[in-house]
Scaffold this motif. Structure first.
Motif, mmCIF file in Angstrom:
data_model
loop_
_atom_site.group_PDB
_atom_site.id
_atom_site.type_symbol
_atom_site.label_atom_id
_atom_site.label_comp_id
_atom_site.label_asym_id
_atom_site.label_seq_id
_atom_site.Cartn_x
_atom_site.Cartn_y
_atom_site.Cartn_z
ATOM 1 N N ALA A 15 54.351 33.547 32.480
ATOM 2 C CA ALA A 15 53.642 33.638 31.506
ATOM 3 C C ALA A 15 52.259 32.867 31.818
ATOM 4 C CB ALA A 15 53.970 33.231 30.328
ATOM 5 N N LYS A 16 52.188 31.786 32.457
ATOM 6 C CA LYS A 16 51.221 30.809 32.889
ATOM 7 C C LYS A 16 50.496 31.255 33.980
ATOM 8 C CE LYS A 16 50.157 26.086 34.474
ATOM 9 N NZ LYS A 16 50.842 24.924 34.792
ATOM 10 N N ASN A 17 51.328 31.804 35.034
ATOM 11 C CA ASN A 17 50.376 32.121 36.454
ATOM 12 C C ASN A 17 50.316 33.639 36.474
ATOM 13 O OD1 ASN A 17 50.351 29.417 37.502
ATOM 14 N ND2 ASN A 17 52.627 29.517 37.326
ATOM 15 N N PHE A 18 51.137 34.340 35.814
ATOM 16 C CA PHE A 18 50.986 36.062 36.147
ATOM 17 C C PHE A 18 51.134 36.600 34.645
ATOM 18 C CE2 PHE A 18 52.883 34.182 39.773
ATOM 19 C CZ PHE A 18 52.155 34.632 40.819
ATOM 20 N N PRO A 19 50.006 36.095 33.772
ATOM 21 C CA PRO A 19 49.874 36.784 32.523
ATOM 22 C C PRO A 19 49.998 38.449 32.154
ATOM 23 C CG PRO A 19 47.966 35.924 32.887
ATOM 24 C CD PRO A 19 48.764 35.542 33.937
ATOM 25 N N THR A 20 49.773 38.976 33.147
ATOM 26 C CA THR A 20 49.552 40.532 32.988
ATOM 27 C C THR A 20 50.871 41.227 33.352
ATOM 28 O OG1 THR A 20 48.206 40.820 35.016
ATOM 29 C CG2 THR A 20 47.130 40.268 32.841
ATOM 30 N N HIS A 21 51.852 40.396 34.093
ATOM 31 C CA HIS A 21 53.240 40.919 34.885
ATOM 32 C C HIS A 21 54.327 40.448 34.081
ATOM 33 C CE1 HIS A 21 50.430 42.539 37.924
ATOM 34 N NE2 HIS A 21 49.944 41.283 37.950
ATOM 35 N N LYS A 22 55.360 41.285 34.012
ATOM 36 C CA LYS A 22 56.718 40.982 33.520
ATOM 37 C C LYS A 22 57.639 40.836 34.564
ATOM 38 C CE LYS A 22 55.432 42.047 29.540
ATOM 39 N NZ LYS A 22 54.662 41.096 28.451
ATOM 40 N N ILE A 23 58.664 40.175 34.317
ATOM 41 C CA ILE A 23 59.900 39.964 35.077
ATOM 42 C C ILE A 23 60.595 40.883 35.306
ATOM 43 C CG2 ILE A 23 62.183 38.818 35.399
ATOM 44 C CD1 ILE A 23 60.707 36.335 34.376
ATOM 45 N N SER A 24 60.873 41.858 36.369
ATOM 46 C CA SER A 24 61.549 42.920 36.390
ATOM 47 C C SER A 24 63.077 42.877 36.776
ATOM 48 C CB SER A 24 60.928 44.204 37.398
ATOM 49 O OG SER A 24 61.045 43.600 38.637
ATOM 50 N N ARG A 25 63.222 41.729 37.452
ATOM 51 C CA ARG A 25 64.568 41.341 37.981
ATOM 52 C C ARG A 25 64.784 39.954 38.414
ATOM 53 N NH1 ARG A 25 66.642 44.774 43.248
ATOM 54 N NH2 ARG A 25 65.370 46.158 41.970
ATOM 55 N N ILE A 26 66.040 39.482 38.318
ATOM 56 C CA ILE A 26 66.314 38.009 38.952
ATOM 57 C C ILE A 26 67.511 38.181 39.640
ATOM 58 C CG2 ILE A 26 66.857 35.767 38.414
ATOM 59 C CD1 ILE A 26 65.364 36.063 35.604
ATOM 60 N N GLU A 27 67.346 37.744 40.967
ATOM 61 C CA GLU A 27 68.323 37.776 41.855
ATOM 62 C C GLU A 27 68.800 36.127 42.348
ATOM 63 O OE1 GLU A 27 67.348 40.302 45.276
ATOM 64 O OE2 GLU A 27 67.550 41.995 43.975
ATOM 65 N N LYS A 28 70.152 36.003 42.464
ATOM 66 C CA LYS A 28 70.567 34.648 42.562
ATOM 67 C C LYS A 28 71.205 34.711 43.961
ATOM 68 C CE LYS A 28 73.126 30.715 40.980
ATOM 69 N NZ LYS A 28 73.738 30.167 42.165
ATOM 70 N N ASP A 29 71.240 33.582 44.811
ATOM 71 C CA ASP A 29 72.228 33.450 45.973
ATOM 72 C C ASP A 29 72.431 31.918 45.801
ATOM 73 O OD1 ASP A 29 70.249 31.922 47.259
ATOM 74 O OD2 ASP A 29 69.840 33.756 48.747
ATOM 75 N N ASN A 30 73.259 31.388 46.933
ATOM 76 C CA ASN A 30 73.648 30.030 46.788
ATOM 77 C C ASN A 30 72.653 29.005 46.861
ATOM 78 O OD1 ASN A 30 76.354 30.809 46.925
ATOM 79 N ND2 ASN A 30 76.314 30.689 49.130
ATOM 80 N N SER A 31 71.284 29.299 47.179
ATOM 81 C CA SER A 31 70.321 28.246 47.436
ATOM 82 C C SER A 31 69.028 28.576 46.704
ATOM 83 C CB SER A 31 70.002 27.874 49.020
ATOM 84 O OG SER A 31 69.624 29.095 49.464
ATOM 85 N N LYS A 32 68.787 29.916 46.107
ATOM 86 C CA LYS A 32 67.683 30.178 45.428
ATOM 87 C C LYS A 32 67.708 31.153 44.429
ATOM 88 C CE LYS A 32 66.322 33.498 48.976
ATOM 89 N NZ LYS A 32 65.944 33.828 50.095
ATOM 90 N N PHE A 33 66.831 31.312 43.626
ATOM 91 C CA PHE A 33 66.542 32.683 42.932
ATOM 92 C C PHE A 33 65.336 33.276 43.064
ATOM 93 C CE2 PHE A 33 68.727 29.436 40.200
ATOM 94 C CZ PHE A 33 69.615 30.177 39.541
ATOM 95 N N GLU A 34 65.493 34.634 43.248
ATOM 96 C CA GLU A 34 64.250 35.469 43.552
ATOM 97 C C GLU A 34 63.806 36.043 41.968
ATOM 98 O OE1 GLU A 34 64.225 38.175 46.612
ATOM 99 O OE2 GLU A 34 65.507 36.670 48.005
ATOM 100 N N VAL A 35 62.826 35.965 41.680
ATOM 101 C CA VAL A 35 62.245 36.323 40.584
ATOM 102 C C VAL A 35 61.405 37.408 40.886
ATOM 103 C CG1 VAL A 35 61.129 36.185 38.147
ATOM 104 C CG2 VAL A 35 62.766 34.170 39.047
ATOM 105 N N LYS A 36 61.728 38.886 40.520
ATOM 106 C CA LYS A 36 60.532 40.005 41.062
ATOM 107 C C LYS A 36 59.923 40.454 39.842
ATOM 108 C CE LYS A 36 63.985 41.567 44.436
ATOM 109 N NZ LYS A 36 63.135 41.445 45.676
#
Length: 56
Positions: A15-36
């Protein structure tokens, strides 16, 4: 919908850094999260939910 423990941090960052975009997916592995995002960028967060970097 799956719940991720840091989803409020992800939403706040987007919301702060990409106000015109939405989260389409969140993926998790052992050491990180990828928010697409809807603009095809990936936001990388560490296992504590802290922002690390943007990947294209």
């Amino acid at each position: 919908m799956l719940y991720f423990p840091f989803s409020s941090q992800f939403n706040s960052n987007v919301a702060k850094n990409f106000p015109t975009h939405k989260i389409s997916r969140i993926e998790k592995d052992n050491s990180k999260f990828e928010v697409k995002l809807s603009n095809d960028l990936d936001l990388i967060f560490d296992s504590n939910g802290d922002f690390v970097r943007v990947d294209n």
